[in-house]
Design a protein around this motif. Structure first.
Motif, PDB file in Angstrom:
ATOM      1  N   THR A 123       0.877  -1.159   0.000  1.00 18.03           N
ATOM      2  CA  THR A 123       0.000   0.000   0.000  1.00 18.03           C
ATOM      3  C   THR A 123       0.918   1.213   0.000  1.00 18.03           C
ATOM      4  OG1 THR A 123      -0.123   0.309   2.407  1.00 18.03           O
ATOM      5  CG2 THR A 123      -1.633  -1.294   1.438  1.00 18.03           C
ATOM      6  N   ASP A 124       0.363   2.388   0.167  1.00 14.56           N
ATOM      7  CA  ASP A 124       1.201   3.581   0.240  1.00 14.56           C
ATOM      8  C   ASP A 124       2.027   3.635   1.518  1.00 14.56           C
ATOM      9  OD1 ASP A 124       0.248   4.466  -2.181  1.00 14.56           O
ATOM     10  OD2 ASP A 124      -1.355   5.674  -1.286  1.00 14.56           O
ATOM     11  N   THR A 125       1.632   2.834   2.527  1.00 18.47           N
ATOM     12  CA  THR A 125       2.288   2.931   3.834  1.00 18.47           C
ATOM     13  C   THR A 125       2.936   1.643   4.316  1.00 18.47           C
ATOM     14  OG1 THR A 125       0.168   2.465   4.923  1.00 18.47           O
ATOM     15  CG2 THR A 125       0.758   4.785   4.594  1.00 18.47           C
ATOM     16  N   ASP A 126       2.785   0.546   3.586  1.00 20.72           N
ATOM     17  CA  ASP A 126       3.434  -0.695   4.032  1.00 20.72           C
ATOM     18  C   ASP A 126       3.682  -1.636   2.857  1.00 20.72           C
ATOM     19  OD1 ASP A 126       0.470  -2.209   5.538  1.00 20.72           O
ATOM     20  OD2 ASP A 126       0.878  -1.587   3.496  1.00 20.72           O
ATOM     21  N   ASN A 127       4.528  -2.624   3.120  1.00 20.49           N
ATOM     22  CA  ASN A 127       4.848  -3.655   2.138  1.00 20.49           C
ATOM     23  C   ASN A 127       4.992  -4.986   2.866  1.00 20.49           C
ATOM     24  OD1 ASN A 127       5.642  -2.119  -0.574  1.00 20.49           O
ATOM     25  ND2 ASN A 127       6.534  -0.975   1.121  1.00 20.49           N
ATOM     26  N   SER A 132       7.286 -14.851   6.519  1.00 22.82           N
ATOM     27  CA  SER A 132       6.376 -13.738   6.270  1.00 22.82           C
ATOM     28  C   SER A 132       6.988 -12.458   6.833  1.00 22.82           C
ATOM     29  CB  SER A 132       5.014 -14.001   6.925  1.00 22.82           C
ATOM     30  OG  SER A 132       4.133 -12.919   6.723  1.00 22.82           O
ATOM     31  N   ILE A 133       7.060 -11.427   6.008  1.00 19.01           N
ATOM     32  CA  ILE A 133       7.731 -10.177   6.405  1.00 19.01           C
ATOM     33  C   ILE A 133       6.840  -8.985   6.087  1.00 19.01           C
ATOM     34  CG2 ILE A 133       9.739  -8.694   6.006  1.00 19.01           C
ATOM     35  CD1 ILE A 133      11.263 -11.212   5.138  1.00 19.01           C
ATOM     36  N   TRP A 134       6.735  -8.073   7.031  1.00 17.49           N
ATOM     37  CA  TRP A 134       6.070  -6.788   6.830  1.00 17.49           C
ATOM     38  C   TRP A 134       7.069  -5.683   7.081  1.00 17.49           C
ATOM     39  CZ3 TRP A 134       5.709  -2.659  10.106  1.00 17.49           C
ATOM     40  CH2 TRP A 134       4.869  -1.608   9.711  1.00 17.49           C
ATOM     41  N   THR A 135       7.039  -4.663   6.261  1.00 15.45           N
ATOM     42  CA  THR A 135       7.883  -3.485   6.493  1.00 15.45           C
ATOM     43  C   THR A 135       7.043  -2.223   6.364  1.00 15.45           C
ATOM     44  OG1 THR A 135       8.551  -3.399   4.155  1.00 15.45           O
ATOM     45  CG2 THR A 135      10.001  -4.585   5.668  1.00 15.45           C
ATOM     46  N   GLY A 136       7.371  -1.232   7.188  1.00 16.57           N
ATOM     47  CA  GLY A 136       6.690   0.052   7.166  1.00 16.57           C
ATOM     48  C   GLY A 136       7.231   0.918   8.291  1.00 16.57           C
ATOM     49  N   TYR A 137       6.697   2.122   8.412  1.00 20.27           N
ATOM     50  CA  TYR A 137       7.139   3.046   9.456  1.00 20.27           C
ATOM     51  C   TYR A 137       6.198   2.995  10.651  1.00 20.27           C
ATOM     52  CZ  TYR A 137      10.090   5.031   5.789  1.00 20.27           C
ATOM     53  OH  TYR A 137      11.015   5.201   4.799  1.00 20.27           O
ATOM     54  N   ASP A 138       6.763   3.178  11.835  1.00 21.59           N
ATOM     55  CA  ASP A 138       5.956   3.148  13.058  1.00 21.59           C
ATOM     56  C   ASP A 138       4.879   4.223  13.068  1.00 21.59           C
ATOM     57  OD1 ASP A 138       7.436   1.045  13.955  1.00 21.59           O
ATOM     58  OD2 ASP A 138       8.713   2.227  15.288  1.00 21.59           O
ATOM     59  N   ASP A 139       5.163   5.357  12.430  1.00 24.62           N
ATOM     60  CA  ASP A 139       4.186   6.446  12.439  1.00 24.62           C
ATOM     61  C   ASP A 139       3.252   6.399  11.227  1.00 24.62           C
ATOM     62  OD1 ASP A 139       5.911   7.129  10.436  1.00 24.62           O
ATOM     63  OD2 ASP A 139       6.602   9.006  11.330  1.00 24.62           O
TER      64      ASP A 139
END
Length: 207
Positions: free
Chosen positions: A101-105, A117-124
Motif C-alpha cells: 500500500t502507500d504505507t506498508d509492504n 512472512s515479512i512486513w515493512t513500514g514506518y511506526d508512524d
C-alpha cells in the motif's frame, strides 16, 4: 474485498493462512512455546500439536506451482511479476505473494520446509516514497531463506497422481510457437481444458 486490504491482519495471521498451502492443505495451529522443562528435564508443559485437513492436496499443489510464477522473469507482459527483483538471489523453489500500500509492504513465501512472512513500514504510518524502502521486505526474504538453507537440502512438492503437466505459453495459456517461451503448467486430469484434450496421451495414466 478482504484480499484488497479492507481489513488489517497481523503477520502471524497471514502466516497462519499461508501455512495451509505450505502444508499441502493441512492447517496447524501456530504456537510459540514448544516445551517447558525444569533443570532436570522434567516436562512442565508441552504443546499438543493440532492438525486438520481443510483444503484439497491437489488443488493446493496447482496453486503452489502457480504462485512460483512470481519469480519467473520470462512472463513479463504489461506488468512485471513482483518477485523478479530477487529471483536471481534464490537457489531454491518457493511459492510466494507480495503486497503493498502507500504505507506498508509485505512478502510471504514458502516451500515444504520453511515459511517466511515479512512486513515493512514506518511506526508512524507515514508514506513510503523511497523505491529502495519498498523493496526491503523482498530482499529480507531472500537473505533469510538463503541463510536458512545454506547448509540444508530441500525439495519441492511431489506432483499428485491426478495432476498432469503440459508445456504451454504461460501468458496466453496456449501451445507456444517455436520462438515463444513455454513452461510446465499444471491441471487436474479431470479438468483439462478442451483444447488440450485434442492432444493424444494427455489422459493416459502416468507410467
Amino acid at each position: 474485498s478482504l484480499a484488497l486490504g479492507t481489513y488489517e491482519v497481523t503477520n502471524l495471521e497471514w502466516a497462519s493462512c499461508y501455512q495451509v498451502l505450505a502444508n499441502e492443505g493441512k492447517k496447524i495451529n501456530p504456537y510459540v512455546i514448544k516445551r517447558i522443562t525444569t533443570m532436570d528435564d522434567e516436562v512442565l508443559y508441552e504443546n499438543k500439536l493440532s492438525k486438520s485437513t481443510i483444503a484439497d492436496k491437489t488443488d493446493v499443489y496447482i496453486l503452489n506451482e502457480l504462485m512460483n510464477n512470481i519469480f519467473d522473469t520470462n512472463i513479463i507482459y504489461n506488468t512485471r511479476p513482483t518477485g523478479i527483483q530477487i529471483s536471481s538471489r534464490l537457489s531454491n523453489k518457493f511459492a510466494a505473494k507480495s503486497g503493498s500500500t502507500d504505507t506498508d509492504n509485505w512478502m510471504i513465501g514458502y516451500n515444504k520446509d520453511l515459511l517466511v512472512s515479512i512486513w515493512t513500514g514506518y511506526d508512524d504510518n507515514r508514506l513510503i516514497t523511497s523505491k529502495q524502502d519498498k523493496l526491503v521486505c523482498k530482499y529480507l526474504f531472500a537473505d533469510i531463506v538463503e541463510s536458512y538453507f545454506k547448509n540444508k537440502n530441500t525439495t519441492w512438492y511431489e506432483t499428485p497422481d491426478d495432476v498432469i503437466s503440459v508445456k504451454l505459453n504461460p501468458v496466453t495459456g496456449f501451445y507456444g510457437t517455436f520462438y515463444e517461451y513455454t513452461k510446465d503448467l499444471y491441471f487436474k486430469r479431470s479438468n483439462i481444458p478442451w483444447y488440450l484434450r485434442l492432444i493424444p496421451n494427455l489422459n493416459e495414466d502416468k507410467e
